[in-house]
Write an enzyme that holds these catalytic residues in place. Structure first.
Site, PDB file in Angstrom:
ATOM      1  NE  ARG A  29     -20.931 -28.319  12.585  1.00 54.45           N
ATOM      2  CZ  ARG A  29     -20.992 -29.598  12.320  1.00 54.45           C
ATOM      3  NH1 ARG A  29     -20.976 -30.011  11.074  1.00 54.45           N
ATOM      4  NH2 ARG A  29     -21.047 -30.478  13.291  1.00 54.45           N
ATOM      5  NE  ARG A  42     -27.626 -29.743   2.452  1.00 52.72           N
ATOM      6  CZ  ARG A  42     -26.894 -29.126   1.530  1.00 52.72           C
ATOM      7  NH1 ARG A  42     -27.372 -28.093   0.860  1.00 52.72           N
ATOM      8  NH2 ARG A  42     -25.674 -29.516   1.275  1.00 52.72           N
ATOM      9  CG  HIS A  43     -25.119 -25.843   5.397  1.00 53.74           C
ATOM     10  ND1 HIS A  43     -25.316 -26.269   4.110  1.00 53.74           N
ATOM     11  CD2 HIS A  43     -24.415 -26.814   6.029  1.00 53.74           C
ATOM     12  CE1 HIS A  43     -24.750 -27.462   3.962  1.00 53.74           C
ATOM     13  NE2 HIS A  43     -24.199 -27.814   5.101  1.00 53.74           N
ATOM     14  CD  GLU A  82     -25.186 -35.382   7.040  1.00 50.87           C
ATOM     15  OE1 GLU A  82     -24.475 -35.300   6.023  1.00 50.87           O
ATOM     16  OE2 GLU A  82     -24.790 -35.087   8.183  1.00 50.87           O
ATOM     17  CB  SER A 128     -23.122 -37.683  10.710  1.00 51.08           C
ATOM     18  OG  SER A 128     -23.304 -37.273   9.391  1.00 51.08           O
ATOM     19  NE  ARG A 160     -28.937 -29.583   7.441  1.00 53.33           N
ATOM     20  CZ  ARG A 160     -27.783 -30.107   7.032  1.00 53.33           C
ATOM     21  NH1 ARG A 160     -27.663 -31.423   6.885  1.00 53.33           N
ATOM     22  NH2 ARG A 160     -26.751 -29.343   6.780  1.00 53.33           N
TER      23      ARG A 160
HETATM   24  P1  ATP Z   1     -23.520 -31.333   5.853  1.00 50.97           P
HETATM   25  O1  ATP Z   1     -22.651 -32.338   5.141  1.00 50.97           O
HETATM   26  O2  ATP Z   1     -24.951 -31.411   5.466  1.00 50.97           O
HETATM   27  O3  ATP Z   1     -22.959 -29.948   5.810  1.00 50.97           O
HETATM   28  P2  ATP Z   1     -22.194 -32.321   8.180  1.00 50.97           P
HETATM   29  O4  ATP Z   1     -21.945 -33.738   7.759  1.00 50.97           O
HETATM   30  O5  ATP Z   1     -21.088 -31.356   8.093  1.00 50.97           O
HETATM   31  O6  ATP Z   1     -23.486 -31.749   7.405  1.00 50.97           O
HETATM   32  P3  ATP Z   1     -22.300 -33.264  10.867  1.00 50.97           P
HETATM   33  O7  ATP Z   1     -20.966 -32.853  11.319  1.00 50.97           O
HETATM   34  O8  ATP Z   1     -22.498 -34.667  10.459  1.00 50.97           O
HETATM   35  O9  ATP Z   1     -22.766 -32.312   9.671  1.00 50.97           O
HETATM   36  O10 ATP Z   1     -23.366 -32.811  11.983  1.00 50.97           O
HETATM   37  C1  ATP Z   1     -24.409 -33.637  12.454  1.00 50.97           C
HETATM   38  C2  ATP Z   1     -25.771 -33.115  12.029  1.00 50.97           C
HETATM   39  O11 ATP Z   1     -25.936 -31.767  12.455  1.00 50.97           O
HETATM   40  C3  ATP Z   1     -25.960 -33.051  10.525  1.00 50.97           C
HETATM   41  O12 ATP Z   1     -26.381 -34.294  10.017  1.00 50.97           O
HETATM   42  C4  ATP Z   1     -27.029 -31.982  10.404  1.00 50.97           C
HETATM   43  O13 ATP Z   1     -28.307 -32.523  10.675  1.00 50.97           O
HETATM   44  C5  ATP Z   1     -26.684 -31.027  11.524  1.00 50.97           C
HETATM   45  N1  ATP Z   1     -25.869 -29.920  11.025  1.00 50.97           N
HETATM   46  C6  ATP Z   1     -24.540 -29.914  10.857  1.00 50.97           C
HETATM   47  N2  ATP Z   1     -24.102 -28.744  10.380  1.00 50.97           N
HETATM   48  C7  ATP Z   1     -25.196 -27.967  10.245  1.00 50.97           C
HETATM   49  C8  ATP Z   1     -25.411 -26.634   9.792  1.00 50.97           C
HETATM   50  N3  ATP Z   1     -24.386 -25.866   9.384  1.00 50.97           N
HETATM   51  N4  ATP Z   1     -26.675 -26.151   9.791  1.00 50.97           N
HETATM   52  C9  ATP Z   1     -27.715 -26.908  10.203  1.00 50.97           C
HETATM   53  N5  ATP Z   1     -27.576 -28.180  10.634  1.00 50.97           N
HETATM   54  C10 ATP Z   1     -26.333 -28.718  10.654  1.00 50.97           C
HETATM   55 MG    MG Z   2     -22.563 -35.470   8.544  1.00 51.91          MG
END
Ligand code: ATP
Ligand code: MG
Length: 420
Positions: free
Chosen positions: A198, A206-207, A343, A346, A394
């Site tokens: 990403r 947390r990212h 989070e 999802s 996470r």
């Molecule tokens: P956030 O809103 O916290 O940025 P997201 O909703 O974009 O997360 P999802 O697309 O729902 O993330 O991805 C599913 C899961 O993968 C997330 O709940 C999280 O646990 C993990 N995740 C997603 N993006 C990241 C990231 N950039 N770094 C670490 N973990 C991630």
């Molecule tokens: Mg999400």
């Protein structure tokens, strides 16, 4: 008592008169403690004088009849083979508690995994993934792999890393979403352990720009509740597995992990909004919760005794195009799983009806032509299905009370780190 052969690195050395005590870090968090006595083994004692912290060696020995060290099992050596001595003093302390700054820890992670505290994190990460695989194989899920070089993202273009793919533009996959759904045309339960790429520019605790997910999709579901149940069972299985298999590691980390109480609370998105508003926060009814709101909700839920809770029924305006909408068109079957205000997953029930899916794409302003490879999978008997993506780092971060997601992955890819 039998002879053992142990290989590893010296992380600590102490001489007391005619005794040398050497701690060797191997594959567990408890070092092996070599006790060399000049009187008993003069040759090995002499060798022991010459080798220092950082040396890679193997030794053959037996457990000492008297165990005096609380740090690890003591051995009497019969033989020591030295494989490599450090050519410079070590840049970090590999011995005990982790005193280094996060930046240093990330830079020297490959060396610090000799350190019992650092090693413990990654032994537990391994357990987490073992537990997940064990859960899936006991419950009829098959492991799949989907492409990481893709032509379209699941969530639109903003967070995609673009790459050159011969004559064409391509992207690194941000999620296996579209592919795992397509597989619902022929499997009833799949999972994938996969990187997420990403291109999010922000710098948070947390990212990561390369993180790992446990992705699940299951077909022939009756409702989204089937998916919530799978995720709840998976998390419980993982935590119980770690509690059972990683007592030493948890202890060394000072982690207070405990078995979660089930069922996890299912909180409606609208309820979450109401709760947060009653605390004086300004919250939109159509957008995803902000980080601040997520954290605040975590505190409120903790006060009610909930560490792990689902937020269910996100508004359509805030979700990806592929989530199934309720009859009212306003809310969807999308949920999040939060762990103490963070989070960690999802998921939801997906739209499996071709016409509705096509309309959803258009409504989200996406070009159906870019998704034709995906849409085609919905033409030939696609059952109702749903799934989730669970973030490995996470989850580990919360299980071990780590402050930063960067502590939960060996080699960090973030805004400023491309090496090592
Ligand atoms: P956030 O809103 O916290 O940025 P997201 O909703 O974009 O997360 P999802 O697309 O729902 O993330 O991805 C599913 C899961 O993968 C997330 O709940 C999280 O646990 C993990 N995740 C997603 N993006 C990241 C990231 N950039 N770094 C670490 N973990 C991630
Ligand atoms: Mg999400």
């Amino acid at each position: 008592m039998g002879l053992k052969r142990i290989c590893g690195w010296i992380i600590r050395k102490k001489s007391i008169g005619r005794i040398i005590i050497i701690e060797v870090s191997s594959d567990s968090v408890k070092p092996s403690v070599l006790v060399l006595k000049e009187e008993r083994e003069p040759e090995l004692f002499k060798l022991g004088m010459e080798i220092d912290i950082g040396t890679a060696l193997c030794f053959e020995g037996e457990e000492a009849p008297e165990q005096r060290s609380a740090r690890g099992v003591e051995y009497i050596a019969r033989k020591i083979e030295v494989y490599a001595k450090p050519i410079e003093p070590l840049p970090v302390d590999t011995m005990g508690k982790v005193p280094a700054l996060l930046d240093t820890r990330i830079k020297y992670r490959w060396l610090l995994v000799r350190n019992p505290v650092e090693k413990a994190i990654f032994i537990i990460r391994n357990s987490l993934l073992n537990a997940a695989r064990e859960y899936f194989s006991k419950n009829g899920f098959i492991e799949v792999q989907t492409p990481k070089i893709v032509a379209a993202g699941a969530e639109g273009g903003a967070t995609l890393f673009k790459i050159q793919y011969f004559e064409n533009d391509a992207y690194l996959s941000q999620s296996p979403q579209l592919f795992k759904q397509m597989l619902m045309a022929g499997f009833t339960r799949v999972y994938e352990i996969t990187p997420y790429f990403r291109a999010e520019k922000y710098n948070t605790t947390r990212h990561l720009n390369e993180s790992w997910g446990i992705d699940v999709e299951q077909g022939f579901i009756n409702s989204v509740e089937d998916v919530l149940q799978t995720l709840e069972n998976l998390i419980t299985y993982i935590i119980e597995y770690v509690l059972k298999n990683n007592k030493e590691e948890l202890e060394i980390l000072g982690a207070t992990l405990k078995k979660p109480s089930t069922p996890f609370k299912r909180l409606k998105f609208q309820e979450a909004v109401d709760i947060l508003r009653s605390e004086g926060l300004e919250i939109s009814e159509t957008e995803d919760l902000s980080d601040y709101a997520e954290k605040k909700l975590g505190e409120i839920m903790a006060g009610k005794g909930y560490e792990l809770y689902f937020i269910v029924g996100f508004p359509w305006a805030s979700t990806g195009f592929y989530y199934m909408r309720d009859e009212d068109g306003v809310y969807t079957r999308k949920f999040d799983l939060d762990y103490s205000g963070l989070e960690i997953a999802s998921g939801g029930q997906r739209e499996h009806r071709y016409e509705k899916l096509l309309n959803a794409l258009k409504e989200k302003g996406l070009n159906p032509e870019n998704f034709s490879f995906y849409l085609e999978a919905f033409k030939y008997g696609m059952p109702p299905h749903g799934g989730f993506g669970l973030g490995v780092e996470r989850l580990l971060m919360r299980m071990l009370n780590l402050e930063n997601v960067r502590e939960a992955i060996l080699f960090v890819r973030d805004r400023t780190r491309l090496v090592p």
